[in-house]
Design an enzyme around this catalytic site. Structure first.
Site, PDB file in Angstrom:
ATOM      1  N   LYS A 276       0.835  -1.200   0.000  1.00  0.00           N
ATOM      2  CA  LYS A 276       0.000   0.000   0.000  1.00  0.00           C
ATOM      3  C   LYS A 276       0.871   1.251   0.000  1.00  0.00           C
ATOM      4  CE  LYS A 276      -3.750  -1.979   2.836  1.00  0.00           C
ATOM      5  NZ  LYS A 276      -4.894  -1.743   1.932  1.00  0.00           N
ATOM      6  N   ARG A 350     -10.569 -11.300   1.568  1.00  0.00           N
ATOM      7  CA  ARG A 350     -11.449 -12.330   0.992  1.00  0.00           C
ATOM      8  C   ARG A 350     -10.806 -13.719   1.060  1.00  0.00           C
ATOM      9  NH1 ARG A 350     -11.535  -8.979  -4.473  1.00  0.00           N
ATOM     10  NH2 ARG A 350     -11.458  -7.405  -2.820  1.00  0.00           N
TER      11      ARG A 350
END
Length: 498
Positions: A276, A350
């Site tokens: 990130k 996920r």
């Protein structure tokens, strides 16, 4: 802050601060009204001069009023009767909390009967008011140095109906829900070095003691035995071992199917190899907001002794870059045997949820509810106002909407179709962890999760990426930058329907 409920007449008491309620007049040409008769009479001129509007959110303090044996008087605005809601009352409680801090008042008496003249409505309003008070009282300052001897305020809610069972139950429910929400907030606010997967599991076990909850935490060896490839794949890059937290509550017959909760427990997310940007990366300690909400929910269910069965699963890990970390293009196998190629290691939530949803499905629950700070796309779509949720089950959708209406937490039903499922098909594996198409990032993430849920089980996915922290500009009982504990209240209301 200590909150008490008393069955007395407010006029028979005396103390430091008296709190009354004001309401706006539907006729704007007429003055507002104060629901406590003696205070209304004393402030007649003030009301006539329209210095008190009674508008929702208005908080007026009359310092050194020296009235009816009270040193100070605070008037809390509620708006008009016709527009009064539980959320307005909840925010009124929060507004009072902040004014008490400003006044440095340690003894407060609230004319709680002034909320409404309806006995039927009073209980619900008492619950909302207590929630607002306690939620706003939360402060995360345990890591600051210096003197931490905070002055404790004693809040006395005074009502002629305080002995009514409905009012007493509402008072207790509001107290429990706020406390469990605040516990979830603390888990989120704690920085990553003080809230590792191991510590999260330990804190959950500690909090569950004496509640009737059974909590176990699987270590890495057990997780490997359970063939949870998604969780293990994300955890590869971290020196901190993963944990899989299992919570069980039995409040009904064993034959009754439980409701299952699943929460993402990413205690810190760097993005892994797909790193990130540095800006605001510190906020990624909040990536376990879904797990915190599920833990808070289970604690509340147990403390309220709901006559249901409930189970919860929180896969917990960090997502870090290292020489052992999962690389873009790597393929892992979930618990149910489905494979997925990891085309972006920052779409990791996920992956850990896939194993948890598989395991939850194996327990054959009445329904599965999952919560995760899953996608930035949800923030783009709904900001920090609504929590988006996905379900294809109309019956469960009705339960969600009913629960949110009671809790006061805003939710929005988002689309989930076979087109979104198609977009998640893999090239070199069954699935890809990112979509092959542009847009609809939250829906395609939900479509990925759906592949790990038994199709016969009603399932709803809540993407709390926009509402898990930094909602103080929307809700006055939330910290400006801290965790919100969002969905604890709504999840408890959903559970009650099972």
């Amino acid at each position: 802050m200590q909150i008490h409920l008393h069955s007395k007449e407010i006029n028979s008491l005396s103390g430091q601060t008296l709190v009354v309620f004001s309401k706006a007049n539907t006729d704007k040409n007429k003055p507002a009204k104060i629901t406590h008769a003696e205070t209304a009479k004393a402030l007649q001129t003030t009301l006539e001069e329209k210095l008190v509007s009674g508008a929702a959110g208005e908080v007026l303090a009359f310092r050194e009023a020296r009235f009816l044996g009270y040193r100070n008087v605070i008037a809390i605005g509620l708006g008009t009767d016709s527009k009064l809601t539980h959320e307005i009352v909840r925010q009124a409680g929060a507004g009072l909390c902040k004014e008490i801090k400003s006044l440095k008042s340690t003894e407060v008496f609230v004319h709680i009967d002034g909320l409404t003249s309806s006995k039927k409505e009073l209980a619900d309003y008492v619950q909302a008011f207590v929630e607002g008070l306690q939620l706003a009282a939360y402060a995360f300052d345990e890591l600051k140095s210096g003197d931490k001897k905070a002055v404790t305020a004693e809040i006395h809610l005074v009502s002629a109906a305080a002995k009514d069972k409905a009012v007493q139950n509402a008072f207790r429910q509001g107290t429990v829900l706020a406390a469990c929400t605040n516990f979830a907030k603390r888990l989120g606010d704690m920085p990553g070095n003080f809230m590792t997967p191991t510590i999260l599991a330990e804190e959950t076990i500690k909090a569950a003691k004496g509640t009737g909850l059974k909590v176990t935490a699987w270590d890495k060896k057990r997780i490997e035995k359970e063939k949870m490839g998604g969780l293990l794949g994300v955890a590869r890059g971290s020196d901190e071992e993963p944990r899989f937290i299992v919570m069980e509550y039995n409040g009904a017959a064993k034959s009754r199917k439980p409701i299952a909760f699943v929460g993402k427990g990413l205690t810190f997310d760097t993005g892994g190899i797909s790193l990130k940007p540095g800006a605001k990366m510190e906020e990624m300690k909040y990536d376990m907001g879904g797990g915190a909400a599920v833990i808070g929910t289970m604690l509340a269910i147990a403390q309220l002794k709901l006559k249901i069965n409930a189970i919860a699963f929180v896969p917990a890990t960090e997502n870090m870059p290292s020489g052992r970390a999962t690389k873009p293009g790597d393929v892992h196998t979930a618990r149910n045997g489905k494979t997925f190629e990891v085309n972006n290691t920052d779409a990791e939530g996920r992956l850990i949820l896939s194993d948890a949803l598989c395991y939850a499905s194996e327990q054959k629950p009445a329904a599965i509810i999952d919560a995760a700070t899953l996608t930035g796309a949800m923030v783009v779509a709904l900001g920090n106002v609504h929590t988006g949720y996905f379900t294809r089950n109309s019956g469960l959708k009705g339960k969600v909407e009913k629960a949110a209406d009671v809790s006061g937490e805003l939710v929005w039903n988002m689309p989930l179709t076979d087109a979104h499922v198609k977009d998640m098909k893999g090239t070199f594996a069954d699935l890809s962890n990112i979509s092959s198409a542009a847009g609809a990032g939250s829906a395609t993430a939900a479509a990925f999760l759906e592949q790990f849920v038994d199709s016969e089980i009603p399932w709803a996915h809540f993407d709390i990426a926009g509402t898990a922290w930094a909602c103080g500009n929307r809700l006055n009982y939330c910290s400006p930058k801290g965790a919100t504990g969002v969905m604890v209240r709504t999840f408890v209301e959903i559970a009650k329907q099972f």
